[in-house]
Write a protein that holds these residues in place. Structure first.
Motif, PDB file in Angstrom:
ATOM      1  N   VAL A   1       0.835  -1.203   0.000  1.00 41.33           N
ATOM      2  CA  VAL A   1       0.000   0.000   0.000  1.00 41.33           C
ATOM      3  C   VAL A   1       0.871   1.255   0.000  1.00 41.33           C
ATOM      4  N   LEU A   2       1.872   1.256   0.869  1.00 40.74           N
ATOM      5  CA  LEU A   2       2.679   2.457   1.100  1.00 40.74           C
ATOM      6  C   LEU A   2       3.550   2.846  -0.088  1.00 40.74           C
ATOM      7  N   ASP A   3       4.333   1.910  -0.597  1.00 39.74           N
ATOM      8  CA  ASP A   3       5.333   2.254  -1.605  1.00 39.74           C
ATOM      9  C   ASP A   3       4.735   2.825  -2.891  1.00 39.74           C
ATOM     10  N   PRO A   4       3.683   2.219  -3.461  1.00 40.54           N
ATOM     11  CA  PRO A   4       3.111   2.814  -4.676  1.00 40.54           C
ATOM     12  C   PRO A   4       2.603   4.239  -4.461  1.00 40.54           C
ATOM     13  N   GLY A   5       1.975   4.483  -3.303  1.00 44.54           N
ATOM     14  CA  GLY A   5       1.497   5.828  -3.013  1.00 44.54           C
ATOM     15  C   GLY A   5       2.635   6.812  -2.855  1.00 44.54           C
ATOM     16  N   ALA A   6       3.698   6.392  -2.157  1.00 40.59           N
ATOM     17  CA  ALA A   6       4.842   7.267  -1.935  1.00 40.59           C
ATOM     18  C   ALA A   6       5.563   7.578  -3.246  1.00 40.59           C
ATOM     19  N   VAL A   7       5.697   6.575  -4.103  1.00 44.95           N
ATOM     20  CA  VAL A   7       6.339   6.787  -5.405  1.00 44.95           C
ATOM     21  C   VAL A   7       5.494   7.721  -6.266  1.00 44.95           C
ATOM     22  N   ALA A   8       4.185   7.531  -6.248  1.00 42.20           N
ATOM     23  CA  ALA A   8       3.296   8.401  -7.031  1.00 42.20           C
ATOM     24  C   ALA A   8       3.387   9.851  -6.560  1.00 42.20           C
ATOM     25  N   LEU A   9       3.555  10.044  -5.257  1.00 40.79           N
ATOM     26  CA  LEU A   9       3.705  11.392  -4.718  1.00 40.79           C
ATOM     27  C   LEU A   9       5.062  11.994  -5.051  1.00 40.79           C
TER      28      LEU A   9
ATOM     29  N   LEU B   1      -5.323   7.520   4.983  1.00 45.08           N
ATOM     30  CA  LEU B   1      -4.340   8.350   4.276  1.00 45.08           C
ATOM     31  C   LEU B   1      -3.876   7.712   2.978  1.00 45.08           C
ATOM     32  N   TRP B   2      -3.339   6.496   3.069  1.00 48.02           N
ATOM     33  CA  TRP B   2      -2.738   5.881   1.892  1.00 48.02           C
ATOM     34  C   TRP B   2      -3.785   5.256   0.977  1.00 48.02           C
ATOM     35  N   GLY B   3      -4.941   4.904   1.529  1.00 43.22           N
ATOM     36  CA  GLY B   3      -6.036   4.470   0.666  1.00 43.22           C
ATOM     37  C   GLY B   3      -6.493   5.605  -0.228  1.00 43.22           C
ATOM     38  N   ALA B   4      -6.632   6.810   0.349  1.00 49.61           N
ATOM     39  CA  ALA B   4      -7.065   7.976  -0.417  1.00 49.61           C
ATOM     40  C   ALA B   4      -6.034   8.371  -1.467  1.00 49.61           C
ATOM     41  N   ILE B   5      -4.759   8.363  -1.083  1.00 44.73           N
ATOM     42  CA  ILE B   5      -3.704   8.759  -2.017  1.00 44.73           C
ATOM     43  C   ILE B   5      -3.622   7.783  -3.187  1.00 44.73           C
ATOM     44  N   ASN B   6      -3.657   6.498  -2.906  1.00 41.22           N
ATOM     45  CA  ASN B   6      -3.609   5.512  -3.990  1.00 41.22           C
ATOM     46  C   ASN B   6      -4.844   5.590  -4.876  1.00 41.22           C
ATOM     47  N   ALA B   7      -6.005   5.851  -4.288  1.00 37.06           N
ATOM     48  CA  ALA B   7      -7.223   5.982  -5.081  1.00 37.06           C
ATOM     49  C   ALA B   7      -7.112   7.175  -6.033  1.00 37.06           C
ATOM     50  N   TYR B   8      -6.554   8.268  -5.560  1.00 36.37           N
ATOM     51  CA  TYR B   8      -6.390   9.463  -6.402  1.00 36.37           C
ATOM     52  C   TYR B   8      -5.555   9.156  -7.636  1.00 36.37           C
ATOM     53  N   PHE B   9      -4.504   8.359  -7.462  1.00 38.10           N
ATOM     54  CA  PHE B   9      -3.615   8.042  -8.576  1.00 38.10           C
ATOM     55  C   PHE B   9      -4.066   6.813  -9.367  1.00 38.10           C
ATOM     56  N   GLY B  10      -5.192   6.228  -8.978  1.00 35.14           N
ATOM     57  CA  GLY B  10      -5.697   5.071  -9.693  1.00 35.14           C
ATOM     58  C   GLY B  10      -4.910   3.807  -9.436  1.00 35.14           C
ATOM     59  N   ASN B  11      -4.259   3.731  -8.275  1.00 37.59           N
ATOM     60  CA  ASN B  11      -3.511   2.525  -7.883  1.00 37.59           C
ATOM     61  C   ASN B  11      -4.477   1.571  -7.181  1.00 37.59           C
ATOM     62  N   TRP B  12      -5.243   0.822  -7.938  1.00 33.85           N
ATOM     63  CA  TRP B  12      -6.373   0.098  -7.369  1.00 33.85           C
ATOM     64  C   TRP B  12      -5.982  -1.159  -6.604  1.00 33.85           C
TER      65      TRP B  12
END
Length: 288
Positions: A169-177, A239-250
């Motif tokens: 969950v964390l790494d894809p969101g952090a990379v997208a940010l 936090l990370w659910g919302a961030i990943n959803a924004y970037f389409g990381n389903w």
């Protein structure tokens, strides 16, 4: 010695009260606000100094960690403290090797200022980012396993798997940010599989050290009695659910949803955390 014990108990009681009286703000408002600010920073919508402001990031992270800190504080004795020091040294060392040598996670570099840096390479605040991921996983799995958690041959692999799931969950969101980036990207939302091979090592070391550091029965009893102790994991999901959803990381969103279901299963992600907000309305209505 008795005076020190009383002073520590008073501090712990005040911290418990602070968290308990502000559960909604800590567990819901802060991660939602954090998600908005981080996404706005990624889109460069904020004034320059506010975009990924490292001290705002550290402050927000620390506040969301308060429920876990308050929950575990009474259980920190000399053995636990030594284990935490050992884990701190390990986390700095493995991160330094990871950044400079590309092992065990693969070559990566930080793209966002995360505060003061140790040796100009590793964020000094690394333990406050890393430790709770492991301890939250440990507590969640212990409660979900119930009596089966007494078997270390089951408990330890399950917790290690949960820590790996946290990083899914964390790494894809952090990379997208743009927090960090891997050389050459990777197959899993620009994260290479070597990162997760490295996390097997780091998760194993951390989980074993936590298992040694704390009395499992005392830790289990504390988390069962302390209703807010896993609120930090609630914040993580939001936090990370919302961030990943924004970037389409389903896929990461789906994994975050599994943690949500786990928290619901143990009665820790429910509307009691929202009680503070409706309470204001009920009081006002009763005054009319």
């Amino acid at each position: 010695m008795a005076v020190e014990s009383v002073s520590r108990e008073r501090v712990e009681a005040r911290l418990d009260r602070l968290v308990r009286e502000n559960r909604f703000t800590i567990a819901v408002v802060f991660p939602l606000a954090g998600a908005v600010l981080l996404l706005a920073s990624a889109e460069t919508l904020l004034p320059g100094p506010l975009n990924f402001n490292p001290y705002l990031v550290l402050f927000g992270t620390f506040v969301m960690r308060l429920p876990l800190i308050a929950g575990v504080a009474p259980l920190v004795d000399r053995k636990a403290l030594l284990a935490l020091v050992a884990l701190t040294l390990y986390s700095y060392a493995i991160e330094y090797v990871g950044v400079t040598r590309g092992w065990p996670y693969g070559f990566f570099e930080y793209g966002v200022d995360l505060g003061p840096m140790l040796l100009d390479t590793v964020p000094l605040g690394l333990p406050i980012f890393f430790f709770p991921l492991v301890l939250n996983s440990y507590l969640l799995c212990t409660l979900l396993l119930g009596e089966r958690a007494a078997n270390p041959l089951l408990r330890l692999p399950v917790v290690i798997a949960a820590v790996l799931a946290v990083d899914l969950v964390l790494d894809p969101g952090a990379v997208a940010l743009g927090f960090w980036a891997y050389d050459g990207g990777g197959a899993y939302y620009a994260v290479p599989w070597s990162n997760y091979e490295g996390w097997v090592l780091s998760a194993t070391v951390a989980v074993v050290l936590f298992d040694i550091a704390f009395d499992r029965l005392a830790l289990t009893d504390r988390v069962r009695r302390c209703e807010f102790m896993l609120d930090d994991l609630v914040s993580f999901v939001i936090l990370w659910g919302a961030i990943n959803a924004y970037f389409g990381n389903w896929v990461p969103v789906a994994v975050a949803s599994l943690f949500f279901l786990g928290l619901v299963r143990i009665d820790r992600f429910d509307f009691r955390v929202f009680d503070t907000a409706p309470l204001v309305g009920r009081v006002r209505n009763s005054e009319r």
